[in-house]
Scaffold this motif. Structure first.
Motif, PDB file in Angstrom:
ATOM      1  N   ARG A 232       0.868  -0.940   0.398  1.00  0.00           N
ATOM      2  CA  ARG A 232       0.337   0.508   0.379  1.00  0.00           C
ATOM      3  C   ARG A 232       0.664   1.141  -0.001  1.00  0.00           C
ATOM      4  O   ARG A 232       0.537   1.681  -0.685  1.00  0.00           O
ATOM      5  CB  ARG A 232      -0.600  -0.232   1.196  1.00  0.00           C
ATOM      6  N   TYR A 235       3.356   0.904  -3.367  1.00  0.00           N
ATOM      7  CA  TYR A 235       2.772   1.262  -4.865  1.00  0.00           C
ATOM      8  C   TYR A 235       1.329   1.027  -4.890  1.00  0.00           C
ATOM      9  O   TYR A 235       0.287   1.768  -5.986  1.00  0.00           O
ATOM     10  CB  TYR A 235       2.087  -0.429  -5.393  1.00  0.00           C
ATOM     11  N   GLY A 237      -0.182   4.027  -3.010  1.00  0.00           N
ATOM     12  CA  GLY A 237      -0.007   5.996  -2.620  1.00  0.00           C
ATOM     13  C   GLY A 237      -0.975   5.920  -1.677  1.00  0.00           C
ATOM     14  O   GLY A 237      -1.838   6.973  -1.323  1.00  0.00           O
TER      15      GLY A 237
END
Ligand code: ATP
Length: 239
Positions: A232, A235, A237
């Protein structure tokens, strides 16, 4: 039962550069398996090696239990592996229909069987039927992506290698492409998907691997990785 595809301890490089280091992945029959990771992580390199376009400097590739590490790319197509490459690479000055016919080169189809195979693609991608006489270069990016997938499917693969299908496409078209990936799984086609859009890839994937600078750093179900704090943060954001 052995998995459909197994990559064991693969090292793949370009001269002195080792782009993939000791990577092992498994793809079970009927699954969608995603490989996610940043630019330059080695995803395309791994995909090319599975297709036979790059040699391994160490490790093995097994397809349906059989060692195909040394098998040339055209024989892998005949064995049931098809690649829809990054950047699509459709034949620009050939019509949609001719691109599809070229995708069946490995099969020696009768005219009737060729017609049936093309019809099957048009059923999955109605937009391609509408544009069958058009030169591929004149298609939109999304249509070219559909053509690249359809051309790969013309080889009737059991394993479809799908490299960055979302690249450069608008959100609505990307949604459509991911709908097609789900439809392919429902038809029993096993898919190995390389994708930078981690949220979409993990959303569709039964299993997934995170590749970072040539190494697998995380693996698990798509759902589990979607929730993973490291994924999270890096990758998706999210903090
Ligand atoms: P992207 O999403 O940008 O395509 P990727 O995860 O697919 O990234 P690769 O294209 O596999 O990454 O590249 C992995 C590494 O290998 C990178 O460091 C890249 O610079 C290097 N590399 C790729 N192709 C070559 C090549 N032909 N010659 C030398 N190095 C290469």
């Amino acid at each position: 039962m052995s998995p459909m595809l197994e990559v064991q301890g693969a090292c793949i490089g370009y001269g002195p550069i080792e782009a993939v280091s000791d990577v092992s992945i498994r793809v079970e029959t009927g699954q969608v398996v995603a490989i996610v990771g940043a630019n330059g992580a080695g995803k395309t390199t791994l995909m090319k090696a599975v297709a036979g376009l790059l040699p391994l400097s160490a490790g093995r590739v097994l397809f349906e239990g059989r060692d195909i590490t040394a098998m040339p790319p055209h024989r892998r197509v005949g064995a049931g592996i098809a690649l829809s490459p990054e950047g699509r690479q459709v034949f620009p000055d050939q019509s949609v229909r001719d691109n599809l016919e070229l995708g069946a080169w490995s099969r020696d189809l009768s005219p009737c069987a060729m017609e049936a195979a093309i019809e099957a693609q048009y059923a999955l991608f109605p937009r391609l039927r509408e544009r069958q006489g058009q030169m591929a270069v004149t298609l939109s990016g999304g249509e070219q992506q559909m053509l690249a997938i359809a051309r790969a499917l013309m080889g009737e693969p059991r394993l479809l290698l799908l490299d960055e299908p979302s690249l450069g496409l608008a959100p609505l078209v990307i949604k459509e492409i991911f709908g097609i990936i789900r439809a392919l799984r429902a038809r029993g086609i096993t898919v190995l998907l390389v994708e930078q859009m981690a949220n979409l890839a993990l959303g569709v994937a039964d299993q997934a691997y995170v590749l970072e600078t040539g190494r697998v750093t995380l693996s698990g179900s798509g759902a589990a990785l979607l929730q993973h704090p490291q994924v999270r943060a890096a990758y998706l954001g999210a903090g």
